[in-house]
Design an enzyme around this catalytic site. Structure first.
Site, PDB file in Angstrom:
ATOM      1  N   LYS A   8       5.528 -23.738  -9.963  1.00  0.00           N
ATOM      2  CA  LYS A   8       5.700 -25.326  -9.648  1.00  0.00           C
ATOM      3  C   LYS A   8       6.853 -26.285  -9.991  1.00  0.00           C
ATOM      4  O   LYS A   8       7.276 -27.049  -9.197  1.00  0.00           O
ATOM      5  CB  LYS A   8       4.260 -25.653 -10.461  1.00  0.00           C
ATOM      6  N   ARG A  83      -4.941 -32.165 -13.112  1.00  0.00           N
ATOM      7  CA  ARG A  83      -5.504 -30.759 -13.473  1.00  0.00           C
ATOM      8  C   ARG A  83      -7.036 -30.934 -13.824  1.00  0.00           C
ATOM      9  O   ARG A  83      -7.680 -29.744 -13.904  1.00  0.00           O
ATOM     10  CB  ARG A  83      -4.890 -30.113 -14.623  1.00  0.00           C
ATOM     11  N   ARG A 122      10.423 -15.454 -19.397  1.00  0.00           N
ATOM     12  CA  ARG A 122      10.952 -16.846 -19.558  1.00  0.00           C
ATOM     13  C   ARG A 122      10.899 -16.817 -21.223  1.00  0.00           C
ATOM     14  O   ARG A 122      11.685 -17.597 -21.988  1.00  0.00           O
ATOM     15  CB  ARG A 122      10.186 -18.041 -19.203  1.00  0.00           C
ATOM     16  N   ARG A 128       9.925 -20.867 -25.039  1.00  0.00           N
ATOM     17  CA  ARG A 128       9.050 -21.963 -24.869  1.00  0.00           C
ATOM     18  C   ARG A 128       7.910 -21.727 -25.837  1.00  0.00           C
ATOM     19  O   ARG A 128       7.195 -20.387 -25.998  1.00  0.00           O
ATOM     20  CB  ARG A 128       8.525 -22.134 -23.337  1.00  0.00           C
ATOM     21  N   ARG A 139      -3.918 -20.186 -21.177  1.00  0.00           N
ATOM     22  CA  ARG A 139      -3.439 -21.273 -20.095  1.00  0.00           C
ATOM     23  C   ARG A 139      -4.075 -20.835 -18.827  1.00  0.00           C
ATOM     24  O   ARG A 139      -4.701 -21.718 -18.010  1.00  0.00           O
ATOM     25  CB  ARG A 139      -1.895 -21.475 -20.108  1.00  0.00           C
TER      26      ARG A 139
HETATM   27  P1  AP5 Z   1       7.945 -22.394 -13.198  1.00  0.00           P
HETATM   28  O1  AP5 Z   1       8.626 -23.096 -12.082  1.00  0.00           O
HETATM   29  O2  AP5 Z   1       8.295 -22.883 -14.471  1.00  0.00           O
HETATM   30  O3  AP5 Z   1       6.506 -22.274 -12.885  1.00  0.00           O
HETATM   31  P2  AP5 Z   1       5.277 -23.274 -13.313  1.00  0.00           P
HETATM   32  O4  AP5 Z   1       4.110 -22.914 -12.297  1.00  0.00           O
HETATM   33  O5  AP5 Z   1       5.759 -24.572 -13.516  1.00  0.00           O
HETATM   34  O6  AP5 Z   1       5.005 -22.620 -14.588  1.00  0.00           O
HETATM   35  P3  AP5 Z   1       4.695 -23.298 -16.120  1.00  0.00           P
HETATM   36  O7  AP5 Z   1       4.505 -22.331 -17.031  1.00  0.00           O
HETATM   37  O8  AP5 Z   1       5.742 -24.380 -16.241  1.00  0.00           O
HETATM   38  O9  AP5 Z   1       3.269 -24.184 -15.722  1.00  0.00           O
HETATM   39  P4  AP5 Z   1       2.293 -24.491 -16.554  1.00  0.00           P
HETATM   40  O10 AP5 Z   1       1.213 -25.283 -15.977  1.00  0.00           O
HETATM   41  O11 AP5 Z   1       1.658 -23.509 -17.437  1.00  0.00           O
HETATM   42  O12 AP5 Z   1       3.071 -25.665 -17.681  1.00  0.00           O
HETATM   43  P5  AP5 Z   1       3.321 -27.094 -17.889  1.00  0.00           P
HETATM   44  O13 AP5 Z   1       4.784 -27.172 -18.318  1.00  0.00           O
HETATM   45  O14 AP5 Z   1       3.087 -27.577 -16.449  1.00  0.00           O
HETATM   46  O15 AP5 Z   1       8.516 -20.907 -13.362  1.00  0.00           O
HETATM   47  C1  AP5 Z   1       7.998 -20.074 -14.383  1.00  0.00           C
HETATM   48  C2  AP5 Z   1       8.857 -18.948 -14.656  1.00  0.00           C
HETATM   49  O16 AP5 Z   1       9.018 -18.229 -13.407  1.00  0.00           O
HETATM   50  C3  AP5 Z   1      10.857 -19.641 -14.720  1.00  0.00           C
HETATM   51  O17 AP5 Z   1      11.315 -18.689 -15.637  1.00  0.00           O
HETATM   52  C4  AP5 Z   1      11.018 -19.532 -13.391  1.00  0.00           C
HETATM   53  O18 AP5 Z   1      12.503 -19.322 -13.465  1.00  0.00           O
HETATM   54  C5  AP5 Z   1      10.401 -18.314 -12.870  1.00  0.00           C
HETATM   55  N1  AP5 Z   1      10.330 -18.286 -11.474  1.00  0.00           N
HETATM   56  C6  AP5 Z   1       9.875 -19.238 -10.475  1.00  0.00           C
HETATM   57  N2  AP5 Z   1       9.866 -18.892  -9.307  1.00  0.00           N
HETATM   58  C7  AP5 Z   1      10.395 -17.370  -9.467  1.00  0.00           C
HETATM   59  C8  AP5 Z   1      10.177 -16.529  -8.320  1.00  0.00           C
HETATM   60  N3  AP5 Z   1       9.854 -16.977  -6.942  1.00  0.00           N
HETATM   61  N4  AP5 Z   1      10.707 -15.282  -8.622  1.00  0.00           N
HETATM   62  C9  AP5 Z   1      10.814 -14.961  -9.814  1.00  0.00           C
HETATM   63  N5  AP5 Z   1      10.790 -15.776 -10.935  1.00  0.00           N
HETATM   64  C10 AP5 Z   1      10.546 -17.295 -10.697  1.00  0.00           C
HETATM   65  O19 AP5 Z   1       2.470 -27.611 -18.681  1.00  0.00           O
HETATM   66  C11 AP5 Z   1       2.659 -27.202 -20.006  1.00  0.00           C
HETATM   67  C12 AP5 Z   1       1.359 -27.923 -20.819  1.00  0.00           C
HETATM   68  O20 AP5 Z   1       1.396 -29.219 -20.816  1.00  0.00           O
HETATM   69  C13 AP5 Z   1       0.041 -27.432 -20.412  1.00  0.00           C
HETATM   70  O21 AP5 Z   1      -0.453 -26.241 -21.033  1.00  0.00           O
HETATM   71  C14 AP5 Z   1      -0.799 -28.832 -21.100  1.00  0.00           C
HETATM   72  O22 AP5 Z   1      -1.019 -28.442 -22.323  1.00  0.00           O
HETATM   73  C15 AP5 Z   1       0.030 -30.077 -20.908  1.00  0.00           C
HETATM   74  N6  AP5 Z   1      -0.005 -30.410 -19.357  1.00  0.00           N
HETATM   75  C16 AP5 Z   1       0.653 -30.534 -18.357  1.00  0.00           C
HETATM   76  N7  AP5 Z   1       0.159 -31.163 -17.518  1.00  0.00           N
HETATM   77  C17 AP5 Z   1      -0.918 -31.483 -17.838  1.00  0.00           C
HETATM   78  C18 AP5 Z   1      -2.228 -32.310 -17.328  1.00  0.00           C
HETATM   79  N8  AP5 Z   1      -1.980 -32.769 -16.018  1.00  0.00           N
HETATM   80  N9  AP5 Z   1      -3.395 -32.556 -18.016  1.00  0.00           N
HETATM   81  C19 AP5 Z   1      -3.329 -32.174 -19.418  1.00  0.00           C
HETATM   82  N10 AP5 Z   1      -2.448 -31.408 -19.924  1.00  0.00           N
HETATM   83  C20 AP5 Z   1      -1.289 -31.222 -19.248  1.00  0.00           C
END
Ligand code: AP5
Length: 186
Positions: A8, A83, A122, A128, A139
């Site tokens: 994402k 979410r 990662r 992280r 998660r």
């Molecule tokens: P990345 O692009 O970071 O993927 P992502 O889907 O954004 O994964 P996240 O782990 O960041 O998602 P998440 O939803 O768990 O965490 P978020 O930060 O949003 O890619 C992941 C890895 O893969 C990277 O190393 C990248 O380089 C690699 N990659 C990407 N594409 C690739 C490909 N094609 N091939 C190979 N490698 C690839 O949220 C964190 C926390 O914040 C949540 O757990 C929650 O506690 C809180 N939070 C955030 N939003 C909310 C909300 N709306 N409501 C309540 N709590 C929230």
């Protein structure tokens, strides 16, 4: 939308750049607040570290404030929001108030093994706090319970674009652009 590790954040930055709009990542905003030790960061940290969602009222207010900033007035791309059903309803109110419309909901589809492999990789490179095996599992569960069902809500509105998120980053980006090409923009 998409489970943890679906790409994402990676894709949101490229797509938002292309359209000249901000990518608003709730995860990034929370992490920035945690690292700066702000009151918002202090509220969010324990939930994030456990792989749980930050409470809706905290998240909704944060997104509302961000969308109010001038750079978001032409439009915006949300990464990781909404979410929960309460967030869907809140977002509907926000876009109605600002006169925007949700043009598309992009859902990235990635195999389970690949998701875990990406996040563990990662963990080694970035360290992280929520990329431990146990928290990754939590998660994923929370995503499945609370967020995946929302795809159906948007599917009923006819705005879901499901994208194969496997393979090279650039190939996934191209698939997203191809899908968005046929979406009428507000
Ligand atoms: P990345 O692009 O970071 O993927 P992502 O889907 O954004 O994964 P996240 O782990 O960041 O998602 P998440 O939803 O768990 O965490 P978020 O930060 O949003 O890619 C992941 C890895 O893969 C990277 O190393 C990248 O380089 C690699 N990659 C990407 N594409 C690739 C490909 N094609 N091939 C190979 N490698 C690839 O949220 C964190 C926390 O914040 C949540 O757990 C929650 O506690 C809180 N939070 C955030 N939003 C909310 C909300 N709306 N409501 C309540 N709590 C929230």
């Amino acid at each position: 939308m998409g489970p943890p590790g679906a790409g994402k954040g990676t894709q949101a930055r490229v797509v938002a750049d292309h359209f000249g709009i901000p990518a608003i990542s709730t995860g990034d905003i929370f992490r920035a607040n945690v690292s700066q030790g702000t009151p918002l960061g202090q509220k969010a940290q324990e939930f994030m570290d456990a792989g749980e969602y930050v409470p809706d009222e905290v998240t909704n207010l944060m997104v509302r404030n961000r969308i109010d900033e001038p750079d978001a007035s032409p439009g915006f791309l949300l990464d990781g929001y909404p979410r929960t059903l309460a967030q869907v309803e809140e977002l509907d109110g926000m876009v109605a108030f600002t006169g925007h419309r949700l043009d598309a909901v992009v859902v990235l589809i990635v195999d389970q093994n690949e998701l875990v492999a990406r996040l563990l990789q990662r963990a080694q490179s970035e360290g992280r706090a929520d990329d431990t095996e146990e928290v990754i599992r939590r998660r994923q569960e929370v995503y499945g319970e609370q967020t995946e069902p929302l795809i159906g809500v948007y599917r009923q509105r006819g705005i879901v674009q499901e994208i194969d998120g496997m393979g090279e980053v650039d190939d996934v980006t191209k698939r997203i652009f191809d899908a968005l090409d046929v979406v009428p923009q507000s």
